[in-house]
Write an enzyme that holds these catalytic residues in place. Structure first.
Site, PDB file in Angstrom:
ATOM      1  N   HIS A  35      -6.814  -1.647  -3.601  1.00 57.29           N
ATOM      2  CA  HIS A  35      -7.900  -1.050  -2.816  1.00 57.29           C
ATOM      3  C   HIS A  35      -8.405   0.247  -3.455  1.00 57.29           C
ATOM      4  O   HIS A  35      -8.170   1.335  -2.928  1.00 57.29           O
ATOM      5  CB  HIS A  35      -7.394  -0.818  -1.392  1.00 57.29           C
ATOM      6  CG  HIS A  35      -8.422  -0.342  -0.410  1.00 57.29           C
ATOM      7  ND1 HIS A  35      -9.778  -0.567  -0.549  1.00 57.29           N
ATOM      8  CD2 HIS A  35      -8.279   0.366   0.756  1.00 57.29           C
ATOM      9  CE1 HIS A  35     -10.427  -0.022   0.483  1.00 57.29           C
ATOM     10  NE2 HIS A  35      -9.542   0.550   1.267  1.00 57.29           N
ATOM     11  N   CYS A  77     -14.421   3.586   3.050  1.00 53.68           N
ATOM     12  CA  CYS A  77     -13.970   2.371   2.354  1.00 53.68           C
ATOM     13  C   CYS A  77     -15.041   1.285   2.354  1.00 53.68           C
ATOM     14  O   CYS A  77     -14.865   0.239   1.728  1.00 53.68           O
ATOM     15  CB  CYS A  77     -12.687   1.854   2.982  1.00 53.68           C
ATOM     16  SG  CYS A  77     -11.358   3.053   2.841  1.00 53.68           S
ATOM     17  N   CYS A 109       0.791  -2.013   4.037  1.00 54.73           N
ATOM     18  CA  CYS A 109      -0.311  -1.144   3.598  1.00 54.73           C
ATOM     19  C   CYS A 109      -1.044  -1.693   2.383  1.00 54.73           C
ATOM     20  O   CYS A 109      -0.437  -2.282   1.485  1.00 54.73           O
ATOM     21  CB  CYS A 109       0.240   0.229   3.228  1.00 54.73           C
ATOM     22  SG  CYS A 109       1.041   1.060   4.602  1.00 54.73           S
ATOM     23  N   SER A 110      -2.347  -1.404   2.329  1.00 57.58           N
ATOM     24  CA  SER A 110      -3.109  -1.643   1.110  1.00 57.58           C
ATOM     25  C   SER A 110      -2.630  -0.654   0.048  1.00 57.58           C
ATOM     26  O   SER A 110      -1.956   0.333   0.344  1.00 57.58           O
ATOM     27  CB  SER A 110      -4.596  -1.461   1.378  1.00 57.58           C
ATOM     28  OG  SER A 110      -4.839  -0.170   1.904  1.00 57.58           O
TER      29      SER A 110
HETATM   30  N1  CAA Z   1      13.282   5.499   1.494  1.00 58.60           N
HETATM   31  C1  CAA Z   1      12.930   6.558   2.274  1.00 58.60           C
HETATM   32  N2  CAA Z   1      11.689   7.027   2.356  1.00 58.60           N
HETATM   33  C2  CAA Z   1      10.743   6.422   1.636  1.00 58.60           C
HETATM   34  C3  CAA Z   1      11.029   5.355   0.773  1.00 58.60           C
HETATM   35  C4  CAA Z   1      12.369   4.878   0.726  1.00 58.60           C
HETATM   36  N3  CAA Z   1      12.724   3.852  -0.034  1.00 58.60           N
HETATM   37  N4  CAA Z   1       9.884   4.957   0.188  1.00 58.60           N
HETATM   38  C5  CAA Z   1       8.944   5.770   0.667  1.00 58.60           C
HETATM   39  N5  CAA Z   1       9.453   6.653   1.543  1.00 58.60           N
HETATM   40  C6  CAA Z   1       8.724   7.645   2.335  1.00 58.60           C
HETATM   41  C7  CAA Z   1       8.824   9.056   1.804  1.00 58.60           C
HETATM   42  O1  CAA Z   1       8.795   9.948   2.891  1.00 58.60           O
HETATM   43  C8  CAA Z   1       7.551   9.209   1.007  1.00 58.60           C
HETATM   44  O2  CAA Z   1       6.946  10.429   1.025  1.00 58.60           O
HETATM   45  P1  CAA Z   1       7.412  11.689   0.097  1.00 58.60           P
HETATM   46  O3  CAA Z   1       7.957  11.118  -1.183  1.00 58.60           O
HETATM   47  O4  CAA Z   1       6.158  12.463  -0.103  1.00 58.60           O
HETATM   48  O5  CAA Z   1       8.408  12.385   0.937  1.00 58.60           O
HETATM   49  C9  CAA Z   1       6.584   8.316   1.752  1.00 58.60           C
HETATM   50  O6  CAA Z   1       7.352   7.293   2.358  1.00 58.60           O
HETATM   51  C10 CAA Z   1       5.575   7.675   0.799  1.00 58.60           C
HETATM   52  O7  CAA Z   1       6.287   7.194  -0.297  1.00 58.60           O
HETATM   53  P2  CAA Z   1       5.676   7.180  -1.751  1.00 58.60           P
HETATM   54  O8  CAA Z   1       4.838   8.389  -1.990  1.00 58.60           O
HETATM   55  O9  CAA Z   1       6.763   6.849  -2.723  1.00 58.60           O
HETATM   56  O10 CAA Z   1       4.772   5.933  -1.510  1.00 58.60           O
HETATM   57  P3  CAA Z   1       4.036   5.034  -2.516  1.00 58.60           P
HETATM   58  O11 CAA Z   1       3.425   5.845  -3.588  1.00 58.60           O
HETATM   59  O12 CAA Z   1       4.864   3.848  -2.881  1.00 58.60           O
HETATM   60  O13 CAA Z   1       2.889   4.564  -1.510  1.00 58.60           O
HETATM   61  C11 CAA Z   1       2.109   4.038   0.648  1.00 58.60           C
HETATM   62  C12 CAA Z   1       3.168   3.757  -0.417  1.00 58.60           C
HETATM   63  C13 CAA Z   1       2.344   5.424   1.250  1.00 58.60           C
HETATM   64  C14 CAA Z   1       2.233   2.974   1.704  1.00 58.60           C
HETATM   65  C15 CAA Z   1       0.718   3.996  -0.040  1.00 58.60           C
HETATM   66  O14 CAA Z   1       0.562   2.783  -0.716  1.00 58.60           O
HETATM   67  C16 CAA Z   1      -0.420   4.192   0.945  1.00 58.60           C
HETATM   68  O15 CAA Z   1      -0.675   5.319   1.388  1.00 58.60           O
HETATM   69  N6  CAA Z   1      -1.151   3.105   1.268  1.00 58.60           N
HETATM   70  C17 CAA Z   1      -2.278   3.149   2.183  1.00 58.60           C
HETATM   71  C18 CAA Z   1      -3.527   3.637   1.486  1.00 58.60           C
HETATM   72  C19 CAA Z   1      -4.626   3.843   2.483  1.00 58.60           C
HETATM   73  O16 CAA Z   1      -4.411   4.366   3.555  1.00 58.60           O
HETATM   74  N7  CAA Z   1      -5.860   3.447   2.118  1.00 58.60           N
HETATM   75  C20 CAA Z   1      -6.990   3.521   2.999  1.00 58.60           C
HETATM   76  C21 CAA Z   1      -6.962   2.365   3.926  1.00 58.60           C
HETATM   77  S1  CAA Z   1      -7.962   2.639   5.365  1.00 58.60           S
HETATM   78  C22 CAA Z   1      -9.479   1.938   4.971  1.00 58.60           C
HETATM   79  O17 CAA Z   1      -9.556   1.039   4.156  1.00 58.60           O
HETATM   80  C23 CAA Z   1     -10.678   2.509   5.661  1.00 58.60           C
HETATM   81  C24 CAA Z   1     -11.162   3.847   5.195  1.00 58.60           C
HETATM   82  O18 CAA Z   1     -12.377   4.115   5.278  1.00 58.60           O
HETATM   83  C25 CAA Z   1     -10.224   4.871   4.696  1.00 58.60           C
END
Ligand code: CAA
Length: 418
Positions: A364, A103, A237-238
């Site tokens: 991000h 990142c 989360c980002s």
């Molecule tokens: N009820 C129940 N479970 C839920 C839910 C709800 N309302 N909403 C989400 N969930 C659960 C589910 O288990 C879901 O997974 P599955 O659908 O695969 O079963 C899981 O949470 C994720 O949900 P989504 O796939 O719907 O999530 P999303 O697409 O809205 O994404 C997030 C949300 C997972 C937080 C995502 O934004 C994310 O991964 N963010 C972080 C990104 C990240 O890590 N970037 C790197 C940063 S680290 C850095 O910067 C340094 C480096 O070098 C990497």
């Protein structure tokens, strides 16, 4: 004597992904008739708009650098130095290369650009790009885990990075007695700033303190890791974003080539770059590599934390923003949340941080983030931030871009010349 380096101008594409009204997905009215921009389209728009903003014909570029983390995994595309050379006819044949540091890839592209100018180049193009929405967040979590020590850390959770920072949050809350509400204020600020930023991924999403302060049906603890799950919600989360940023950096001779004066530009006074071992983890309650990079940046420039009037810090998760305040010298250990509570880091506070929404609100697109941060400082200094413009023009700015779990860090310091 070190040659001086300036930001002449630049541009971001809109940062797009789930949660943005402009992102095409199954519930979008244009689904099936229109597609989201490709990596090539994001990069082309950023470079074209940046050239216009800087008043630079890309044909005058001496060297070009591009930050990208895992194009090979998200869009089956590597060799992005050649992609950058292909987005404008004036760039054909130019020396261009891709730089990777997770990142911090964008921050490292900045470092390469600055070093090239100090070594004798006059005009350098620095870009960053990532397209991540081609995969689900869960699959993307596996791709992003390549920024951790994959063999050792991948199994912590499907969402490796969120779990690594939930781990830090657990240790930090236990050590300093900080509440979920204290940390949640970082999300409230990020979304509120993004709501004023038409390019932000989360420009249309609202975040209240009530929602950010405790898990609920719309804001769940989504990790499977039982020990760390209570310490992270979606709002901490980002974003998983697509987007690109591009910027023209120049020497004093480059300024003359573009017909610019010091009043038009922002000086990059210096930077600090630090890297720590992928294989060993440090104190979970501090960002020691960030601290080292900041110390180097302050020593290189003669500036200190008290001089900084605006900052862009790497809030990959809400707690990271607090840890950044502490590592950069803005707050003492365990006291980062105070800056959020007393409003110091709001757009109209004494040290505005992440005015366009940061990684949580603006988004991000991993490889673009380090370039975006520097351009945001320039835009604040030149009064280009529209509804999120600070009430008074900052004199000194800081960026902190982090790769992995505090492994590769670039801290930059900037001065407004007029
Ligand atoms: N009820 C129940 N479970 C839920 C839910 C709800 N309302 N909403 C989400 N969930 C659960 C589910 O288990 C879901 O997974 P599955 O659908 O695969 O079963 C899981 O949470 C994720 O949900 P989504 O796939 O719907 O999530 P999303 O697409 O809205 O994404 C997030 C949300 C997972 C937080 C995502 O934004 C994310 O991964 N963010 C972080 C990104 C990240 O890590 N970037 C790197 C940063 S680290 C850095 O910067 C340094 C480096 O070098 C990497």
């Amino acid at each position: 004597m070190t040659r001086r380096v300036f930001i002449a101008g630049g541009a971001h594409t809109p940062f797009l992904g789930k949660g943005s009204p402009d992102f095409i997905w199954k519930r979008h009215p244009d689904f099936g008739t229109r597609e989201n921009p490709t990596l090539r389209e994001h990069l082309t728009s950023a470079v074209t708009m940046a050239a216009k903003d800087a008043g630079a014909d890309p044909a005058v570029v001496d060297k070009a650098y591009i930050g990208n983390f895992v194009g090979e995994l998200f869009v089956n595309q590597g060799h992005l130095g050649a992609a950058l050379a292909g987005v404008h006819p004036g760039l054909a044949g130019k020396p261009s290369m891709r730089v990777e540091g997770a990142c911090a890839s964008g921050g490292l592209a900045m470092v390469c650009g600055i070093d090239a100018l100090r070594a004798g180049s006059d005009v350098v193009l620095v870009a960053g790009v990532e397209v991540q929405t081609t995969a689900s967040a869960r699959v993307g979590g596996d791709y992003l885990a390549r920024a951790a020590d994959y063999a050792r850390q991948r199994s912590i959770d499907d969402f490796t990075f969120p779990a690594l920072f939930a781990r830090r949050t657990k240790h930090y809350r236990e050590k300093f007695g900080v509440t979920e509400e204290d940390i949640g204020r970082a999300a409230v600020k990020a979304y509120a700033n993004a709501n004023k930023n038409p390019l932000a991924h989360m420009k249309a999403a609202k975040m209240t303190l009530e929602n950010a302060a405790a898990p609920n049906d719309r804001n769940v603890n989504f990790l499977a890791n039982e020990e760390f799950s209570p310490y992270l919600k979606v709002s901490d989360c980002s974003q998983v974003s697509d987007g690109a940023s591009a910027m023209f950096l120049v020497s004093e001779d480059g300024l003359a080539k573009l017909g610019l004066t010091e009043a038009d530009v922002t000086e990059i006074v210096g930077y600090g770059h630090a890297t720590s071992s992928l294989y060993v983890d440090g104190d979970p309650c501090a960002l020691d590599t960030t601290r080292l990079a900041a110390e180097r940046a302050y020593a290189a420039t003669g500036l200190n934390a008290g001089d900084v009037g605006v900052a862009e810090v790497h809030d990959c998760f809400t707690l990271t923003e607090l840890l950044m305040y502490e590592a950069l010298g803005f707050a003492d250990a365990g006291r980062g949340a105070d800056l959020l509570k007393d409003g110091a880091v709001e757009i109209d506070g004494r040290l505005p941080v992440n005015t366009g929404g940061g990684l949580v609100g603006f988004g991000h697109p991993v490889g673009a983030t380090g370039v975006k941060q520097a351009l945001e400082i320039h835009r604040q200094m030149k009064g280009r931030c529209g509804d999120y413009q600070m009430p008074s023009t900052p004199g000194v700015g800081l960026t902190a871009n982090m790769g992995g779990d505090d492994k590769t860090v670039v801290v930059g310091l900037y001065r407004n010349l007029g």
